[in-house]
Design an enzyme around this catalytic site. Structure first.
Site, PDB file in Angstrom:
ATOM      1  N   VAL A  33       0.856  -1.182   0.000  1.00  0.00           N
ATOM      2  CA  VAL A  33       0.000   0.000   0.000  1.00  0.00           C
ATOM      3  C   VAL A  33       0.899   1.241   0.000  1.00  0.00           C
ATOM      4  O   VAL A  33       1.839   1.331   0.797  1.00  0.00           O
ATOM      5  CB  VAL A  33      -0.936   0.024   1.220  1.00  0.00           C
ATOM      6  CG1 VAL A  33      -1.833   1.263   1.174  1.00  0.00           C
ATOM      7  CG2 VAL A  33      -1.779  -1.250   1.281  1.00  0.00           C
TER       8      VAL A  33
ATOM      9  N   ASP B  74     -12.474 -10.307   8.726  1.00  0.00           N
ATOM     10  CA  ASP B  74     -11.084 -10.063   9.121  1.00  0.00           C
ATOM     11  C   ASP B  74     -11.008  -8.837  10.026  1.00  0.00           C
ATOM     12  O   ASP B  74     -10.219  -7.920   9.786  1.00  0.00           O
ATOM     13  CB  ASP B  74     -10.206  -9.882   7.885  1.00  0.00           C
ATOM     14  CG  ASP B  74      -8.715 -10.074   8.187  1.00  0.00           C
ATOM     15  OD1 ASP B  74      -8.409 -10.637   9.261  1.00  0.00           O
ATOM     16  OD2 ASP B  74      -7.874  -9.669   7.372  1.00  0.00           O
TER      17      ASP B  74
END
Length: 636
Positions: A323, A435
């Site tokens: 990212v 998650d």
């Protein structure tokens, strides 16, 4: 007459499979073949090293019956007997396997005193790997009628003819009371969660279990061989199977040149044709952006926004890829998730599309916003999100931003409430995040919680009791009932959120192998402490637990709520909407116990305003397919 492409595909698959099989058999030799990178094993999904299938047992711990849907799958640990597999969980270089020992189960179910002679040991495969059995308790076996003072908090079981059994159900360390030093000791697995308070149990058979949770840890030599040198760590022969002088010949997953030539000569054309047909059949299904209205960015735009993906712009890494921070030409700051080129397979592409489909349908202040993505034909697949500048909750609790006082209790409670609001919003639309963890909760400049990472999220059929799917998520947060049964429900998110609550209270890491056996997982540690109401052993000292009565009451109430969320039986866990109600009451009543009930759940909320679905910023009232965005995407 036009032949449907599906028939052509099936014919080619059959034909070239036979050719490749013949080629493989023709070139077979007495040499050990290269081990498979992974193999399918029924409901457990794809399994990789340190496990292997029984056809390549020298490559790892052998598992049998993977291809038999009706048979029980079993694993052989070292050179010992075979154990039934309950579940396998693997995340990068971490492996945990849950097994059932039938011999021990027979002894426990019949209350046979031979259970207290049972040798619960796993072979050491040094220098390859070692096994760590989680959640065990020390049992003391003393000669019958011997004069043994009963240690404090210990119980005594006298129904065995020759021995008395001493145990403390809440004690999992290795300290031996002096009065029991002459007795024999054994380690047996115990149930970490029980509907009855374990401290009141006098019969050890009620809390002992034949189910074992085993962590498999690679030695440093084996770990470096597999993950750094791309070799194979073997149970037999040379520990690391790699030839540094000829790396292309022996690297993991690379066949020998003679076999490559033979197989490629026969199969290359078939692979090309099959691949072409497969792409035609699958492309429209996987890369279907139509109707989503998602803005598309070019690779060049994102390359420029990140200064050619400058390493200094990297914000983090995950299973999907890396990212990066970027700034678009219109001035917007963005976070760009870049799919790793090696992971451009069907599984990861589906996760890529899953996140696009979810985030283009959802709008909420506590969910991360998707600005767009790259086109299917782009040289790289990337997702472009709004940039949340203040890191993650995990960074502040036990990461690089962790400092005493950096997250006061009022901020932590606010984060808990806002995360609960986000999950309640998702569950109202029958979406399971799957998650939930502190590293997926971002913080903006006002320390507001923004839930992120929807790659493995699932829509949940409204009229279904569960979804059957192989467990996915993060070790330490994963619902144990989901791990064992493969039944995913909204209560799986509730369990994960319970772990987040414990993190907010304690600032401890979710998995810490330096803690005592049985307390490696934070959830197990918290359950034991909360049962004993020894909250000071759990709470972060910087929160003012000892100095501020209001803070103390609120933390205890949140801990009791987390205890309910962490129940092994999903039926005993509250819904996310109920969790949100309780958290809001804790905040509004400042934790006064008369409003919270014994365990912070099961209370009356009639006098407290609970936001309706509308005030939670739900968009639409029926199906996500027909949602109208609250604010349109900004296109470029």
């Amino acid at each position: 007459m036009r032949v449907p492409p599906h028939f052509v595909l099936r014919f080619l698959l059959l034909f070239y499979s036979l050719l490749l099989l013949a080629a493989a058999n023709e070139n077979n030799s007495s040499e050990i073949e290269n081990c498979p990178n992974s193999f399918a094993c029924g409901d457990f999904g794809d399994v990789h090293f340190p496990f292997s299938n029984t056809m390549s047992h020298e490559c790892g711990l052998p598992i049998m019956n993977c291809n038999d849907l009706e048979a029980v799958r079993e694993v052989q640990l070292g050179n010992q007997k075979w154990f039934q597999i309950e579940n396998i969980y693997q995340q990068e270089d971490r492996s945990q396997i849950n097994i059932l020992d039938h011999d021990l189960q027979n002894l426990l179910s019949s209350k046979n005193c031979s259970a207290f002679f049972y040798k619960l040991t796993m072979p050491s495969l040094s220098p390859m790997m070692s096994f760590n059995i989680l959640d065990t308790i020390t049992i003391f076996r003393c000669i019958h009628n011997s004069t043994v003072p009963l240690p404090q908090n210990y119980s005594k079981y006298t129904n065995c003819s020759e021995y008395d059994i001493y145990f403390d159900p809440l004690r999992t360390d290795d300290v031996i009371p002096s009065s029991l030093s002459a007795c024999s000791t054994i380690q047996l697995p115990f149930k970490t969660q029980s509907p009855d308070p374990i401290s009141t149990v006098s019969d050890p058979y009620t809390f002992l279990t034949a189910q074992m949770h085993i962590e498999v840890e690679l030695s440093k030599t084996c770990h470096d061989c597999y993950y750094k040198r791309e070799g194979w760590c073997r149970l037999e022969g040379k520990l690391c199977s790699i030839d540094d002088t000829a790396p292309t010949q022996h690297k993991r997953g690379v066949l020998k040149p003679i076999k490559i030539g033979l197989i490629m000569g026969l199969g290359c054309g078939g692979v090309i044709l099959i691949g072409y047909l497969f792409i035609i059949l699958r492309k429209q299904e996987v890369f279907n952006y139509s109707g989503l209205g998602v803005p598309v960015f070019s690779y060049e735009e994102l390359e420029k926004a990140t200064n050619n993906f400058d390493p200094s712009s990297e914000l983090g890494r995950g299973g999907f890829g890396r990212v990066y921070y970027g700034k678009l030409e219109d001035g917007r700051e963005v976070a760009i998730k870049r799919l790793h080129e090696r992971k451009r397979d069907y599984k990861h592409i589906k996760q890529f599309m899953n996140e696009i489909k979810l985030l283009t349908c959802l709008r909420h202040g506590n969910l991360v916003s998707l600005y767009g993505c790259t086109a299917p034909q782009s040289r790289e697949l990337m997702l472009v999100y709004e940039y949340i500048p203040n890191g993650t909750v995990g960074d502040y609790l036990h990461g690089h931003l962790a400092e005493p006082g950096s997250l006061p209790w009022s901020v932590r409670l606010k984060i808990a409430i806002e995360t609960a609001i986000a999950l309640t919003y998702l569950h109202a639309f029958d979406i399971i995040h799957r998650d939930v963890k502190t590293n997926n909760i971002l913080l903006d400049n006002n320390f507001s919680a923004i839930l992120a990472d929807f790659g493995i999220s699932r829509w949940f059929p409204h009229d279904a009791s569960h979804v059957s799917t192989a467990p996915q998520g993060t070790l330490g947060y994963l619902d144990p009932q989901y791990q064992q049964s493969h039944h995913l429900t909204k209560k799986s998110d509730v369990y994960s959120f319970g772990v987040v609550l414990i993190e907010l209270i304690s600032s401890l890491t979710v998995v810490d192998e330096t803690r005592d056996v049985g307390e490696v997982n934070l959830a197990n540690l918290a359950i034991k402490i909360i049962k004993r109401r020894a909250f000071t052993e759990l709470v972060d000292p910087s929160l003012g637990f000892e100095s501020n009565e209001n803070v103390k009451r609120m933390i205890i109430s949140v801990a009791e709520l987390a205890f309910k969320c962490l129940q092994k039986d999903k039926k005993l866990r509250p819904s996310m909407f109920k969790v949100l109600e309780v958290l809001q009451i804790i905040e509004s009543r400042k934790g006064r116990p008369e409003h919270l009930g014994t365990h912070g759940v099961g209370i009356s909320c009639r006098d407290i305003h609970i936001p309706s679905l509308t005030s939670l910023d739900l968009v639409g009232v029926a199906s996500l397919k027909n949602l109208t965005p609250k604010r349109p995407h900004q296109t470029i």
